[in-house]
Design a protein around this motif. Structure first.
Motif, mmCIF file in Angstrom:
data_model
loop_
_atom_site.group_PDB
_atom_site.id
_atom_site.type_symbol
_atom_site.label_atom_id
_atom_site.label_comp_id
_atom_site.label_asym_id
_atom_site.label_seq_id
_atom_site.Cartn_x
_atom_site.Cartn_y
_atom_site.Cartn_z
ATOM 1 N N ILE A 94 46.354 43.932 39.866
ATOM 2 C CA ILE A 94 47.506 44.209 39.017
ATOM 3 C C ILE A 94 47.180 43.739 37.612
ATOM 4 C CG2 ILE A 94 49.962 43.735 38.610
ATOM 5 C CD1 ILE A 94 49.498 45.264 41.181
ATOM 6 N N GLY A 95 47.406 44.588 36.620
ATOM 7 C CA GLY A 95 47.162 44.220 35.230
ATOM 8 C C GLY A 95 48.433 44.378 34.409
ATOM 9 N N ILE A 96 48.796 43.368 33.651
ATOM 10 C CA ILE A 96 49.977 43.406 32.804
ATOM 11 C C ILE A 96 49.533 43.123 31.371
ATOM 12 C CG2 ILE A 96 52.279 42.444 32.389
ATOM 13 C CD1 ILE A 96 52.267 41.543 35.329
ATOM 14 N N TYR A 97 49.785 44.087 30.473
ATOM 15 C CA TYR A 97 49.255 43.994 29.115
ATOM 16 C C TYR A 97 50.240 43.345 28.157
ATOM 17 C CZ TYR A 97 45.305 46.745 30.681
ATOM 18 O OH TYR A 97 44.176 47.158 31.320
ATOM 19 N N THR A 98 50.667 42.150 28.541
ATOM 20 C CA THR A 98 51.428 41.331 27.623
ATOM 21 C C THR A 98 50.468 40.734 26.604
ATOM 22 O OG1 THR A 98 51.217 39.629 29.322
ATOM 23 C CG2 THR A 98 53.342 40.732 29.159
ATOM 24 N N ILE A 99 50.995 39.954 25.686
ATOM 25 C CA ILE A 99 50.141 39.194 24.766
ATOM 26 C C ILE A 99 50.431 37.725 25.021
ATOM 27 C CG2 ILE A 99 49.625 38.675 22.350
ATOM 28 C CD1 ILE A 99 50.543 41.499 21.637
ATOM 29 N N PRO A 100 49.526 37.038 25.726
ATOM 30 C CA PRO A 100 48.220 37.416 26.293
ATOM 31 C C PRO A 100 48.366 38.202 27.610
ATOM 32 C CG PRO A 100 48.369 35.036 25.844
ATOM 33 C CD PRO A 100 49.751 35.589 25.837
ATOM 34 N N GLU A 101 47.233 38.766 28.062
ATOM 35 C CA GLU A 101 47.203 39.555 29.290
ATOM 36 C C GLU A 101 47.386 38.693 30.536
ATOM 37 O OE1 GLU A 101 43.589 41.768 29.696
ATOM 38 O OE2 GLU A 101 43.698 42.591 27.674
ATOM 39 N N ILE A 102 47.892 39.352 31.588
ATOM 40 C CA ILE A 102 47.961 38.755 32.923
ATOM 41 C C ILE A 102 47.299 39.723 33.897
ATOM 42 C CG2 ILE A 102 49.494 38.167 34.856
ATOM 43 C CD1 ILE A 102 51.575 37.283 32.832
ATOM 44 N N SER A 103 46.520 39.212 34.815
ATOM 45 C CA SER A 103 45.986 40.061 35.874
ATOM 46 C C SER A 103 45.765 39.214 37.126
ATOM 47 C CB SER A 103 44.665 40.710 35.447
ATOM 48 O OG SER A 103 44.331 41.780 36.309
ATOM 49 N N GLY B 74 44.061 30.372 27.550
ATOM 50 C CA GLY B 74 43.745 31.163 28.735
ATOM 51 C C GLY B 74 43.342 30.299 29.917
ATOM 52 N N MET B 75 43.484 30.857 31.106
ATOM 53 C CA MET B 75 43.104 30.134 32.324
ATOM 54 C C MET B 75 42.776 31.113 33.436
ATOM 55 S SD MET B 75 46.771 28.909 33.910
ATOM 56 C CE MET B 75 46.057 28.627 35.520
ATOM 57 N N LEU B 76 41.958 30.650 34.387
ATOM 58 C CA LEU B 76 41.654 31.410 35.594
ATOM 59 C C LEU B 76 41.864 30.494 36.786
ATOM 60 C CD1 LEU B 76 38.850 33.900 36.332
ATOM 61 C CD2 LEU B 76 39.052 31.908 37.820
ATOM 62 N N GLY C 16 43.228 34.575 46.630
ATOM 63 C CA GLY C 16 43.874 35.138 45.457
ATOM 64 C C GLY C 16 43.154 34.707 44.193
ATOM 65 N N VAL C 17 43.208 35.560 43.164
ATOM 66 C CA VAL C 17 42.642 35.251 41.849
ATOM 67 C C VAL C 17 43.698 35.588 40.807
ATOM 68 C CG1 VAL C 17 40.780 35.685 40.200
ATOM 69 C CG2 VAL C 17 40.318 35.833 42.657
ATOM 70 N N HIS C 18 43.969 34.667 39.894
ATOM 71 C CA HIS C 18 44.997 34.851 38.873
ATOM 72 C C HIS C 18 44.416 34.479 37.512
ATOM 73 C CE1 HIS C 18 48.108 35.215 42.031
ATOM 74 N NE2 HIS C 18 47.284 34.406 42.680
ATOM 75 N N VAL C 19 44.534 35.405 36.558
ATOM 76 C CA VAL C 19 43.943 35.201 35.232
ATOM 77 C C VAL C 19 45.005 35.404 34.163
ATOM 78 C CG1 VAL C 19 41.977 35.717 33.746
ATOM 79 C CG2 VAL C 19 41.842 36.254 36.180
ATOM 80 N N PHE C 20 45.017 34.531 33.172
ATOM 81 C CA PHE C 20 45.921 34.621 32.037
ATOM 82 C C PHE C 20 45.114 34.394 30.774
ATOM 83 C CE2 PHE C 20 48.648 32.204 29.015
ATOM 84 C CZ PHE C 20 49.577 33.187 28.736
ATOM 85 N N GLY C 21 45.163 35.368 29.849
ATOM 86 C CA GLY C 21 44.435 35.197 28.601
ATOM 87 C C GLY C 21 43.598 36.406 28.246
ATOM 88 N N THR C 22 42.795 36.254 27.219
ATOM 89 C CA THR C 22 41.947 37.344 26.730
ATOM 90 C C THR C 22 41.075 37.919 27.851
ATOM 91 O OG1 THR C 22 41.835 36.247 24.571
ATOM 92 C CG2 THR C 22 40.189 37.946 25.024
ATOM 93 N N GLY C 23 41.056 39.251 27.938
ATOM 94 C CA GLY C 23 40.178 39.911 28.902
ATOM 95 C C GLY C 23 40.564 39.747 30.354
ATOM 96 N N ALA C 24 41.799 39.310 30.634
ATOM 97 C CA ALA C 24 42.212 39.069 32.026
ATOM 98 C C ALA C 24 42.055 40.309 32.891
ATOM 99 C CB ALA C 24 43.662 38.579 32.063
#
Length: 482
Positions: A360-369, A406-408, A421-429
């Protein structure tokens, strides 16, 4: 045998119908379905309005909104402010024209690419709007009102969705708008109320907040993006509040009044919020109302969605439906795969169901995926897990690009060390998530990430850092229990 385009096709197909496969709609699902069927040497046609090649995705949805986001990030210099100061801006007075120049360029190029792909694969494009006459016949009406009837052995409905518009709201496409109206704005508003904190609402809220618009988000639920990791959502809320976004959770809009100098949003709690613009993000409505579904023996629910089975067949076996018109997850990426699988099944090709592991990709600023389970889901299911975290500020690449927030996060099974599960927040998520997807899809463990060598300096290195964090925590548990 000749098709409507004059091209010569193999004679093994049925001479009774004009086409083997007819696709209604040229968005991600319809386009991929048509091309997949054409690759299988079937006679294929696609029905689409002249100004909507590529569907909603290309013209008013995914592509314009994500291009707009890139323009916002570039022109505001937002991602560079940690390095050059909070006052840094590439352009002081950003206009709608500045934002839409890039959007028009990208949309034009994408439409050309799609037209070329359809032509190369000898897919006949029937220009106009289609509706059923009977289960095997579709009438195509062009913009001049001329009608042409075509028949097909198999039909795939991929008409997509449009923004839902509550009957109680008086949309005027200027002051009170939906997400489509964003692209038609004549100025960047100084204030905006966003009704609905779903994916689309929060994406646009973050874009306009970055532009300097005073944004207020109204959401009747107690939290936003409740399908995402709670820690990630809290990080996004913190970041948006830093951009002066105000959140009104647990609030319902009672009325929106239009006035000469803007709009007044009145909440059931009695609060009144003035703003230049109000954007409603009230979900999506399937575009099935003009298909005359009963003529084909079909029906849609109150949201215009069509029910399908695991092969994307409707209740009429030779008619399929894919993409947003069938509902969740309503993503361009999943729509493409649904289109391909439906076309294969319609052409009697061996096909397996769609992989349940979807990013799942969400193009907020910053990104969430993210992919896989959240902490809350695992806890509710009584599944034990360990957490490994990497923060961009600890990575050389994070410092280089100026992303210190950002964080992973990796969720790891302590039993077999697999990724849950993998959760990413920030640039290039939305790019980074695919590393985790590949490891999970191949049944890999945390040990693969620990032992892997990643390019340096990269954001991808965050996987190794997070994996080491998780392994160290698991080791501490093992020491105590030994």
């Amino acid at each position: 045998m000749e098709g409507l385009s004059g091209a010569v096709f193999a004679t093994h197909t049925s001479p009774v119908t004009d086409f083997d496969v007819l696709v209604l709609g040229s968005g991600p699902g319809g386009q991929k379905a048509a091309i997949a069927a054409a690759k299988l040497e079937r006679r294929v046609a696609i029905v689409e309005r002249r100004d909507m090649i590529g569907g909603v995705c290309i013209n008013t949805g995914t592509i314009p909104s994500k291009t707009l986001r890139e323009a916002v990030l570039y022109l505001t210099g937002l991602t560079q402010r940690d390095m050059y100061g909070q006052s840094y801006r590439l352009k002081e007075d950003i206009t709608v024209t500045d934002l839409t120049v890039r959007t028009r360029h990208v949309v034009g190029r994408e439409v050309d690419v799609i037209r070329n792909q359809l032509a190369r694969n000898r897919v006949t494009v029937l220009t106009g709007s289609g509706h059923f006459v009977d289960p095997h016949t579709v009438a195509v009406v062009d913009e001049r009102g001329n009608e042409m009837k075509v028949t097909a052995d198999k039909i795939i409905v991929a008409t997509g969705t449009r923004p839902a518009r509550p009957a109680s709201v008086q949309f005027d496409d200027q002051t009170i708008i939906d997400s489509d109206g964003i692209l038609q704005m004549d100025r960047v508003p100084d204030s905006m109320v966003v009704v609905g904190a779903g994916v689309i609402g929060i994406e646009y809220a973050s874009m306009f907040a970055a532009l300097g618009t005073k944004v207020t988000v109204v959401e009747r639920r107690e939290r936003m993006l409740d399908f995402c990791d709670l820690e990630v959502v809290e990080a996004l809320k913190y970041h948006l509040r830093d951009l002066a976004v105000t959140f009104r959770f647990g609030e319902t809009v009672a009325a929106v009044e239009k006035h000469p100098r803007g709009a007044l949003t009145i909440l059931e709690s009695g609060k009144k919020i003035p703003a230049s613009t109000v954007m409603y993000s009230a979900g999506r409505q399937g575009m099935t109302e003009n298909l005359v579904l009963p003529a084909a023996g079909l029906a849609a629910d109150d949201r215009g969605r069509i029910t399908v089975d695991e092969f994307y067949r409707t209740s009429v076996p030779h008619i399929y439906a894919v993409g947003d018109v069938i509902g969740f997850p309503s993503l361009a990426a999943t729509s493409m795969e649904q289109g391909r699988l439906a076309a294969y099944h319609a052409c009697d090709e061996p096909v397996s169901g769609m992989n349940q592991l979807q990013p799942i990709g969400i193009y907020t600023i910053p990104e969430i995926s993210f992919i896989g389970k959240t902490e809350d889901e695992l806890t509710d299911s009584l599944i034990p897990f360990e957490v490994g975290v990497s923060r961009y500020r600890e990575l050389a690449r994070g410092q280089i690009i100026g992303d210190t927030y950002g964080m992973l996060k990796l969720l790891v099974s302590p039993e077999d060390r697999s990724l849950l599960g993998v959760h990413v927040f920030g640039t290039g998520a939305t790019e980074l998530i695919h590393i985790g997807q590949a490891v999970m899809g191949c049944g890999g463990t945390i040990d693969y990430l620990v032992d892997a060598v990643f390019n340096y300096p990269t954001l991808a290195e965050s996987y190794k850092v997070a994996a080491l964090d998780a392994v160290n925590k698991l080791r501490r548990v093992a020491r105590i229990t030994d």
